[in-house]
Design an enzyme around this catalytic site. Structure first.
Site, PDB file in Angstrom:
ATOM      1  N   GLY A 111      47.709  78.899  10.383  1.00  0.00           N
ATOM      2  CA  GLY A 111      46.748  78.505  11.607  1.00  0.00           C
ATOM      3  C   GLY A 111      46.307  76.969  11.608  1.00  0.00           C
ATOM      4  O   GLY A 111      45.898  76.397  12.477  1.00  0.00           O
ATOM      5  N   GLU A 141      53.212  82.072   7.158  1.00  0.00           N
ATOM      6  CA  GLU A 141      52.478  83.739   7.607  1.00  0.00           C
ATOM      7  C   GLU A 141      53.578  84.525   7.119  1.00  0.00           C
ATOM      8  O   GLU A 141      53.107  85.744   6.703  1.00  0.00           O
ATOM      9  CB  GLU A 141      52.272  83.794   9.034  1.00  0.00           C
ATOM     10  N   GLU A 151      49.045  75.241  13.025  1.00  0.00           N
ATOM     11  CA  GLU A 151      48.862  75.621  14.476  1.00  0.00           C
ATOM     12  C   GLU A 151      47.739  74.964  15.188  1.00  0.00           C
ATOM     13  O   GLU A 151      47.686  74.518  16.380  1.00  0.00           O
ATOM     14  CB  GLU A 151      48.722  76.974  14.891  1.00  0.00           C
TER      15      GLU A 151
HETATM   16  N1  T1G Z   1      42.365  82.394   3.408  1.00  0.00           N
HETATM   17  C1  T1G Z   1      41.564  82.812   2.159  1.00  0.00           C
HETATM   18  N2  T1G Z   1      41.477  82.302   1.266  1.00  0.00           N
HETATM   19  C2  T1G Z   1      42.364  81.594   0.775  1.00  0.00           C
HETATM   20  C3  T1G Z   1      43.423  81.173   1.641  1.00  0.00           C
HETATM   21  C4  T1G Z   1      43.529  81.559   2.938  1.00  0.00           C
HETATM   22  N3  T1G Z   1      44.475  81.328   3.980  1.00  0.00           N
HETATM   23  N4  T1G Z   1      44.388  80.064   1.189  1.00  0.00           N
HETATM   24  C5  T1G Z   1      43.923  79.989  -0.059  1.00  0.00           C
HETATM   25  N5  T1G Z   1      42.719  80.914  -0.232  1.00  0.00           N
HETATM   26  C6  T1G Z   1      41.753  81.005  -1.476  1.00  0.00           C
HETATM   27  C7  T1G Z   1      42.741  81.506  -2.751  1.00  0.00           C
HETATM   28  O1  T1G Z   1      42.863  82.899  -2.686  1.00  0.00           O
HETATM   29  C8  T1G Z   1      41.701  80.890  -3.905  1.00  0.00           C
HETATM   30  O2  T1G Z   1      40.692  81.813  -3.823  1.00  0.00           O
HETATM   31  C9  T1G Z   1      41.540  79.437  -3.232  1.00  0.00           C
HETATM   32  O3  T1G Z   1      41.485  79.720  -2.008  1.00  0.00           O
HETATM   33  C10 T1G Z   1      42.347  78.272  -3.873  1.00  0.00           C
HETATM   34  O4  T1G Z   1      43.531  78.609  -3.456  1.00  0.00           O
HETATM   35  C11 T1G Z   1      46.912  82.747  12.627  1.00  0.00           C
HETATM   36  C12 T1G Z   1      47.595  84.478  10.571  1.00  0.00           C
HETATM   37  C13 T1G Z   1      46.888  76.353   0.629  1.00  0.00           C
HETATM   38  C14 T1G Z   1      49.042  76.216  -0.745  1.00  0.00           C
HETATM   39  O5  T1G Z   1      49.526  81.727   3.947  1.00  0.00           O
HETATM   40  O6  T1G Z   1      49.325  79.082   0.030  1.00  0.00           O
HETATM   41  O7  T1G Z   1      47.060  81.242   9.264  1.00  0.00           O
HETATM   42  O8  T1G Z   1      41.109  82.515  -6.338  1.00  0.00           O
HETATM   43  O9  T1G Z   1      44.530  79.043  -5.708  1.00  0.00           O
HETATM   44  O10 T1G Z   1      47.033  76.647  -5.507  1.00  0.00           O
HETATM   45  O11 T1G Z   1      49.086  82.110  12.554  1.00  0.00           O
HETATM   46  O12 T1G Z   1      46.332  78.471  -1.367  1.00  0.00           O
HETATM   47  O13 T1G Z   1      39.747  80.440  -5.856  1.00  0.00           O
HETATM   48  O14 T1G Z   1      38.917  82.661  -5.292  1.00  0.00           O
HETATM   49  O15 T1G Z   1      46.020  78.975  -3.970  1.00  0.00           O
HETATM   50  O16 T1G Z   1      45.790  74.766  -4.448  1.00  0.00           O
HETATM   51  C15 T1G Z   1      48.611  81.398   6.261  1.00  0.00           C
HETATM   52  C16 T1G Z   1      47.817  80.594   1.861  1.00  0.00           C
HETATM   53  C17 T1G Z   1      47.192  82.128   6.603  1.00  0.00           C
HETATM   54  C18 T1G Z   1      48.327  79.587   2.865  1.00  0.00           C
HETATM   55  C19 T1G Z   1      46.719  75.957  -2.047  1.00  0.00           C
HETATM   56  N6  T1G Z   1      48.339  80.527   5.431  1.00  0.00           N
HETATM   57  N7  T1G Z   1      47.352  79.545   0.865  1.00  0.00           N
HETATM   58  O17 T1G Z   1      47.255  76.208  -3.262  1.00  0.00           O
HETATM   59  O18 T1G Z   1      44.910  76.988  -4.343  1.00  0.00           O
HETATM   60  S1  T1G Z   1      47.629  83.313   7.684  1.00  0.00           S
HETATM   61  C20 T1G Z   1      48.701  80.734   3.971  1.00  0.00           C
HETATM   62  C21 T1G Z   1      48.106  78.904   0.171  1.00  0.00           C
HETATM   63  C22 T1G Z   1      47.372  82.439   9.247  1.00  0.00           C
HETATM   64  C23 T1G Z   1      47.751  82.196  11.643  1.00  0.00           C
HETATM   65  C24 T1G Z   1      48.159  82.964  10.492  1.00  0.00           C
HETATM   66  C25 T1G Z   1      47.426  77.960  -0.977  1.00  0.00           C
HETATM   67  C26 T1G Z   1      47.592  76.473  -0.775  1.00  0.00           C
HETATM   68  P1  T1G Z   1      40.067  81.731  -5.592  1.00  0.00           P
HETATM   69  P2  T1G Z   1      44.921  78.739  -4.385  1.00  0.00           P
HETATM   70  P3  T1G Z   1      46.331  75.987  -4.458  1.00  0.00           P
END
Ligand code: T1G
Length: 692
Positions: free
Chosen positions: A105, A128, A108
């Protein structure tokens, strides 16, 4: 009352309103942040003095996308697709200023803006699909309008991030900003847009790139065919493909509606629930109750690897890839040369595929020192032993290392099964001894089992976990027991698979059931791949088991052209009458009662004992949490991520059901199926492993 930090801070640079996202560590687009953006954009639009808007991320990134923790709960506030349509419909130019990550997002949101600037180190992507989802805020409709459907399919179904420069080349980013002045550059860009009276280009209005999909509707089926193996069993990729196809066939708003419908189906489905569980479970592995995350670690500047075989070579590559010098030791020159040759050829193969520059091959090889002298490791900070799986040999090496290695050096064994405490006992520094169990091929498989001995120091554990992440692994802390977590559970499955074939089930039927469940291959195909003669020798051979008799006939697996299966020149596996005859011979000798087994029984008898062993592992404290066991199996053995891992999967079936089946098999086969007390307790309490 605690001051609630606004999710968006607003400031002005002349006629430009700068809206800074600030929502937790990754600017996840939570309800608060979405509301904050909506309100701030509306204020900026209403303010006559504001001529343009810049959206920029506070902290280390633009935004990691939707707040994954909100899924599965009732939506609050404006949903992201509506917010993005609002931004796209703004009457003033909105510029996205991107640093760090703009994912899901987050990207997006940037696509709904009229322009995008990014610093060179920024990463953009739509991951995603890795959560069992699809870009549900217009990504499947806007991205194809910029880069064309074919490229959009790669980005959306692949889920991999794209660097800013590549994104600019694709038209995803309008301008690259200097690394250290993104905000100023974005404001200046916004002022230029206003001064030049540039149009409010909305991606939704761009149709030209869609011609690629309209003129060649076959590209979608071609993409499906090309990726069938990789996408096997997953639901989200097909939905992604259908949405990109809809972008080429439907008007934008209808395409958006189709995307929303597909997204809502996926987000409420079992696969996405499992994959979102795995996302958080993977991050949980870093949490070790008695080793705080701020535990000081020992610096690892130089690594020593003992053994230049398949494992030693693969292990070395991990550190070379991370720019860490490695000294690799062997006992014989030809073994060393062979090992070095394999490392170089691996790199050259990667370079031929365009995933490594030729100069990088030389850089990595330049970090590698080879020697026949163990003493050459005396300057190393971490020494990893990767020699033959024999306790005597390992003890000899560790007692020599104890005299050679510098004070504070970490002494690690790559053993797959053996007792780290016993190895440590031959040294004067058991606190520095730890297990680092890599999975073959060690330079590919992400799992690293870090095995803590009874006396392993906490900072040694913290260092092993940290260096594991540095080299791109997923380290999971496990305890000393035979086979630790993964192989200990695997042994349960192998035992049952071998019993099934003696009862008359064909090996290829066992493999089919396990393959159809979602693992990359079944137990017998896996044994043929690994080689049936691991730990076998003519001298010690007892001619008892099917494996013994296969090895006696030099049917040692793929490498000899035959094992459980016969293999053609291209290593295609074919059922073998020879194997069937051997199985019948052994079954008769052992007096095994022949009986048929349904696919369901094959699945239960192979997998439920693994779950049961996982429960014992938890009960013995050899794994910290059930989700760690799931991460081991997903990243070490290819357990299908859309089923969440063996413990998550057992919970999804219900432990009372698993227990009932274990008891039924226990009545027939005895202790191998004796339920663990922990599993019995959880089932009785109506709980699951997730409740631990
Ligand atoms: N939502 C909630 N928490 C998140 C999060 C997210 N999207 N991304 C990371 N966290 C939390 C994670 O659990 C950790 O928490 C902390 O942030 C640091 O993350 C509508 C439906 C961006 C590459 O799939 O790939 O958008 O353990 O340890 O190593 O179309 O986080 O500290 O409590 O991973 O520096 C799509 C997911 C969502 C990206 C950074 N986005 N995130 O990596 O830190 S769905 C993703 C990552 C969506 C829309 C759709 C990685 C990062 P805690 P981290 P990092």
């Amino acid at each position: 009352m605690t001051e609630v930090t606004p999710a968006v801070s607003e400031s002005r640079e002349g006629p430009v309103a700068v809206l800074t996202l600030q929502s937790g560590p990754v600017n996840a687009l939570s309800a608060a942040l979405r509301e904050g953006i909506r309100a701030a954009v509306e204020r900026a639009e209403a303010d006559q003095a504001v001529k343009a808007i810049v959206l920029i991320g506070g902290g280390r990134m633009f935004s990691a996308g939707a707040d994954i923790t909100e899924f599965g709960k009732p939506p609050r506030g404006i949903v992201l697709p509506d917010l993005l349509n609002r931004i796209e419909g703004a009457r003033k130019p909105v510029i996205a200023a991107i640093h760090g990550n703009a994912l899901g997002g987050g990207l997006e949101t940037a696509l709904a803006c009229h322009y995008r600037v990014a610093v060179p180190s920024a990463k953009l992507g739509l991951p995603e699909v890795k959560l069992g989802l699809l870009p549900g805020a217009g990504g499947t409709q806007r991205l194809p309008r910029i880069v064309g459907p074919r490229k959009a399919l790669e980005v959306i179904v692949g889920g991999a991030p794209i660097g800013a420069k590549q994104a600019a080349a694709m038209g995803l980013v309008d301008e690259i900003a200097p690394e250290d002045s993104l905000r100023a550059h974005a404001v200046a860009f916004a002022e230029r847009v206003v001064a030049e009276g540039r149009p409010l280009t909305r991606i939704r209005d761009r149709e030209d790139r869609l011609a690629e999909g309209r003129d060649d509707p076959g590209l979608f089926d071609a993409f499906r065919r090309e990726n069938a193996r990789r996408l096997r069993g997953f639901e989200a990729p097909e939905a992604c493909i259908a949405c990109v196809q809809a972008a080429c066939t439907l008007p934008f708003d209808q395409g958006l509606a189709f995307e929303r419908e597909q997204f809502l189906k996926l987000v409420s489905g079992s696969q996405s629930a499992a994959q979102r569980y795995v996302f958080f479970a993977e991050r949980q592995t870093a949490r070790i109750p008695d080793v705080p995350e701020d535990t000081p670690t020992r610096p690892i500047a130089k690594v020593g690897v003992i053994g230049a075989g398949t494992m030693g070579g693969g292990i070395s590559m991990n550190f070379l890839n991370a720019g860490i010098p490695v000294t690799i030791v062997e006992t014989k020159r030809e073994a060393l040369d062979r090992g070095l040759g394999i490392i170089r050829s691996n790199y050259e193969t990667t370079a031929r595929k365009g995933r490594l520059r030729p100069e990088d091959v030389e850089t990595r090889m330049g970090l590698l020192t080879d020697t026949l002298e163990l003493e050459a490791l005396k300057g190393c900070d971490l020494i990893i032993e990767a020699v033959f799986e024999d306790m005597g040999i390992k003890k000899d090496i560790f007692s020599r290392l104890d005299r050679i290695a510098k004070p504070g050096a970490i002494l690690a064994s790559n053993t797959s099964y053996l007792d780290i405490d016993e190895i440590a006992s031959v040294t004067s520094r058991p606190g520095d001894v730890i297990g680092m169990h890599f999975f073959s091929p060690a330079n590919v498989m992400r799992l690293l089992e870090v095995v803590r001995g009874a006396r392993t120091e906490r900072d040694v554990i913290a260092t092993a976990m940290q260096i594991g992440r540095t080299i791109g692994k997923i380290p999971v802390l496990v305890g000393v027991c035979h086979g630790f977590v993964g192989n200990r559970m695997l042994a349960e499955r192998q035992r049952e698979a071998n019993r099934l074939i003696l009862e008359g089930v064909k090996p290829w039927d066992v493999d089919r059931v396990i393959y159809e469940f979602g693992l990359p291959m079944g137990p017998f195909a896996m044994s043929d791949l690994a080689g049936l003669d691991i730990g076998w020798s003519r001298e010690t051979n007892k001619s008892e088991s099917v494996r013994d008799l296969l090895c006696e006939r030099d049917r040692r697996g793929q490498k000899t052209g035959a094992g459980f299966y016969d293999y053609d020149a291209k290593r295609n596996a074919m059922p073998s009458a020879v194997t069937e005859e051997i199985i019948a011979t052994v079954a008769e000798r052992q007096g095994v009662r022949r009986k048929a087994a349904s696919d369901q029984e094959i699945l239960e008898r192979c997998l439920y004992p693994m779950v049961n062993e996982g429960a014992k592992i938890l009960d013995e404290g050899k794994a910290i949490r059930a989700s760690d066991i799931d991460i081991v199996w997903i990243n070490g053995y290819g357990w299908p991520v859309y089923r969440g891992g063996p413990m998550y999967w057992a919970d999804s079936i219900g432990l009372p059901k698993v227990l009932e089946r274990l008891r039924a098999y226990e009545a027939e086969y005895g202790d191998a199926f004796k339920p663990s007390p922990l599993l019995e307790r959880l089932a009785a309490e109506g709980k699951g492993f997730k409740d631990l």
